[in-house]
Design an enzyme around this catalytic site. Structure first.
Site, mmCIF file in Angstrom:
data_model
loop_
_atom_site.group_PDB
_atom_site.id
_atom_site.type_symbol
_atom_site.label_atom_id
_atom_site.label_comp_id
_atom_site.label_asym_id
_atom_site.label_seq_id
_atom_site.Cartn_x
_atom_site.Cartn_y
_atom_site.Cartn_z
ATOM 1 N N SER A 111 0.804 -1.148 0.044
ATOM 2 C CA SER A 111 -0.041 -0.015 0.112
ATOM 3 C C SER A 111 0.888 1.474 -0.022
ATOM 4 O O SER A 111 1.704 1.288 0.603
ATOM 5 C CB SER A 111 -0.939 -0.134 1.138
ATOM 6 O OG SER A 111 -1.561 1.404 1.396
ATOM 7 N N MET A 115 1.440 2.925 3.361
ATOM 8 C CA MET A 115 2.240 2.338 4.405
ATOM 9 C C MET A 115 3.725 2.337 3.917
ATOM 10 O O MET A 115 4.466 1.527 4.665
ATOM 11 C CB MET A 115 1.799 0.655 4.645
ATOM 12 C CG MET A 115 0.501 0.437 5.236
ATOM 13 S SD MET A 115 0.367 1.022 6.941
ATOM 14 C CE MET A 115 1.095 -0.331 7.535
ATOM 15 N N GLY A 134 -12.344 -5.260 24.233
ATOM 16 C CA GLY A 134 -10.997 -5.888 24.515
ATOM 17 C C GLY A 134 -10.285 -4.785 25.585
ATOM 18 O O GLY A 134 -10.338 -3.445 25.403
ATOM 19 N N GLY A 135 -10.021 -5.225 26.853
ATOM 20 C CA GLY A 135 -9.358 -4.570 27.667
ATOM 21 C C GLY A 135 -7.609 -4.694 27.744
ATOM 22 O O GLY A 135 -7.204 -4.546 28.873
ATOM 23 N N GLY A 136 -7.170 -5.369 26.554
ATOM 24 C CA GLY A 136 -5.594 -5.193 26.557
ATOM 25 C C GLY A 136 -4.960 -3.876 26.597
ATOM 26 O O GLY A 136 -5.690 -2.725 26.600
ATOM 27 N N GLY A 171 -6.543 -1.576 23.868
ATOM 28 C CA GLY A 171 -7.825 -1.129 24.488
ATOM 29 C C GLY A 171 -7.647 -0.067 25.227
ATOM 30 O O GLY A 171 -8.314 1.028 25.258
ATOM 31 N N HIS A 211 16.730 17.361 40.298
ATOM 32 C CA HIS A 211 15.564 17.551 41.110
ATOM 33 C C HIS A 211 14.876 18.823 40.737
ATOM 34 O O HIS A 211 15.491 19.835 40.449
ATOM 35 C CB HIS A 211 15.997 17.601 42.610
ATOM 36 C CG HIS A 211 14.954 17.840 43.501
ATOM 37 N ND1 HIS A 211 14.015 16.964 43.969
ATOM 38 C CD2 HIS A 211 14.853 19.138 44.115
ATOM 39 C CE1 HIS A 211 13.119 17.602 44.856
ATOM 40 N NE2 HIS A 211 13.517 18.989 44.931
#
Length: 456
Positions: free
Chosen positions: A35, A38, A177-179, A182, A444
């Site tokens: 493509s 891509m 999907g909770g990966g 997701g 810091h």
């Protein structure tokens, strides 16, 4: 028949970097990309670059406390435009980096094997035959589309690729999907202003992580307004007049629930993209998950064919693909000492807000190995820099070998954790005792100085 010194199928990180390396050494290179959207691979076009551009924009949007949904929608449209500008510029640069090289020929079409040394390229107008004694596969991975009724052809159902083309902010977004993918999109769209519901089929979130880390992630995301429905088995997605109707059942109670949404995102994983390669005729074998089998030098079961990047399974990160390039470069042109066996441990980051970063073993994995360990924890609210940022949610955790003092693993759910984890990675790779980070002088206020307290 067009003959080349090397054929590379796929324009991803490992492939494009190898193409430039071969060309620099005077080799004649063919690079095949299916493509014209891509060039440069997944990371630049549909992966880390566009998503992290949107994550940054979403971070800005999270500060729009009193904005209306219409104002948030306008900001989101502009964010998509920013993302498009970034990706198109990088895509164009990547294309010309190779196409303008006299030793490289770019073919835009679908590459498939005819034999172990012949590749057919089907362009929009013709079929071209290429031949080489050295071929590299870099075709990446593709989104897994689950067999859910009503998903196919539904204009309101998106993947992680197609949702980033959506120019209208969905008021209600349901994520299946909770990966890691997701959660990243859930955090992003909640920050933009969507009401997000995540449907996860497992009883627990991100099962690869320790429960205290997962609980901190869930609690923090819930503060953004994200709703989690665990044990959710999605049955169908219907296209109705006012949007989509997602029907799911609770696998523990049997309750059937209907959710209305303006958009549905499928975040159900990715798999190696090999379906068009015709690997059988080339003698290239895959494993049960469809990943191309390689040895420590990335050679497939056909030694003149190698595979790099996501197509060979394992960790799906652009920096792994880049390291694949280094292994092949050293095998062909160097001392042959680099292999896939010597790069662990590898860190990773999930760009939710705040990011979750990890390297090495977590506590559960270490205990399963019966290791004698020390666990160190530090709440983010105890870090001075986090207080100055006004971002005090999260948790830092480290696993240390009690007998040797070596760091076995580290999990950072905190602002800037995607940067700080690299400090831990360097300490681990160089074999430092945990006291190296405990006593190191950091600037810091900074998030990195939290390592002093974490390892104290």
């Amino acid at each position: 028949m067009n003959a080349f010194d090397v054929i590379i199928i796929g324009f991803g990180k490992g492939g494009k970097t190898l193409a430039a390396e071969f060309a620099k050494r005077g080799r004649k290179v063919a690079i095949v990309e299916r493509s014209d959207k891509m060039y440069g691979g997944t990371c630049i076009n549909i992966g880390c670059i566009p998503t992290k551009t949107l994550v940054h924009q979403a971070k800005i949007a999270s500060g729009m406390k009193d904005a209306t949904f219409e104002e948030r929608s306008e900001f989101y449209r502009n964010a998509i435009s920013v993302k498009e500008a970034v990706t198109s510029a990088l895509r164009n640069k990547n294309y010309h980096n190779l196409a303008d090289n006299p030793n490289v020929t770019v073919y835009t079409g679908v590459g498939s094997f005819v034999s172990s040394d012949v590749v057919s390229v089907r362009t929009s107008t013709e079929e071209i035959m290429l031949t080489s004694k050295q071929i590299i596969i870099n075709t990446g991975a593709e989104t897994v589309i689950p067999p859910i009724e009503g998903v196919a052809g539904n204009p309101l159902v998106y993947t992680s690729t197609s949702i980033m083309e959506l120019t209208e902010l969905p008021r209600r977004l349901v994520i299946v999907g909770g990966g890691y993918i997701g959660l990243e999109f859930a955090s992003m769209y909640a920050s933009f202003g969507s009401q997000v519901t995540v449907l996860e089929s497992y009883p627990e979130l991100i099962v690869r992580e320790d429960r205290d880390i997962a609980a901190s992630v869930k609690e923090t995301l819930e503060k953004k307004g994200i709703v989690f429905r665990m044990n959710a088995k999605v049955q169908s997605v219907k296209h109705i007049e006012d949007g989509a109707l997602v029907v799911f059942s609770d696998s523990q109670t049997g309750e059937v629930v209907e959710l209305e949404a303006d958009a549905v995102l499928l975040a159900t994983g990715r798999r190696p993209n090999t379906k068009d390669l015709n690997l059988e005729v080339a003698g290239v074998e895959t494993d049960a998950r469809g990943a191309i089998i390689v040895d420590e030098y990335l050679k497939t079961t056909q030694p003149n064919i190698r595979a790099v990047g996501d197509v060979k399974g394992g960790l799906q990160f652009t920096y792994i693909s880049l390291d694949d390039y280094r292994i092949i470069r050293e095998d062909l042109f160097g001392d042959k000492e680099r292999t896939t066996n010597d790069r662990n441990p590898v860190s990773y980051s999930v760009f939710i807000d705040p990011p979750l970063a990890r390297i090495g073993l977590n506590e559960e994995e270490a205990r399963k190995q019966n290791l004698d360990i020390i666990i160190k924890k530090l709440p983010v609210m105890a870090i001075p820099r986090a207080k100055t940022l006004g971002e005090t949610d999260g948790l830092l955790k480290a696993v240390i070998d009690k007998n040797t003092g070596k760091i076995l693993g580290c999990m950072l759910f905190a602002p800037d954790s995607s940067e700080v984890i690299n400090i831990v990675a360097v300490a681990m790779k160089t074999g430092q005792d945990y006291t190296f980070l405990r006593d190191f002088i950091f600037t810091h206020p900074s998030m990195s100085e939290a390592l002093n307290d974490l390892f104290s």
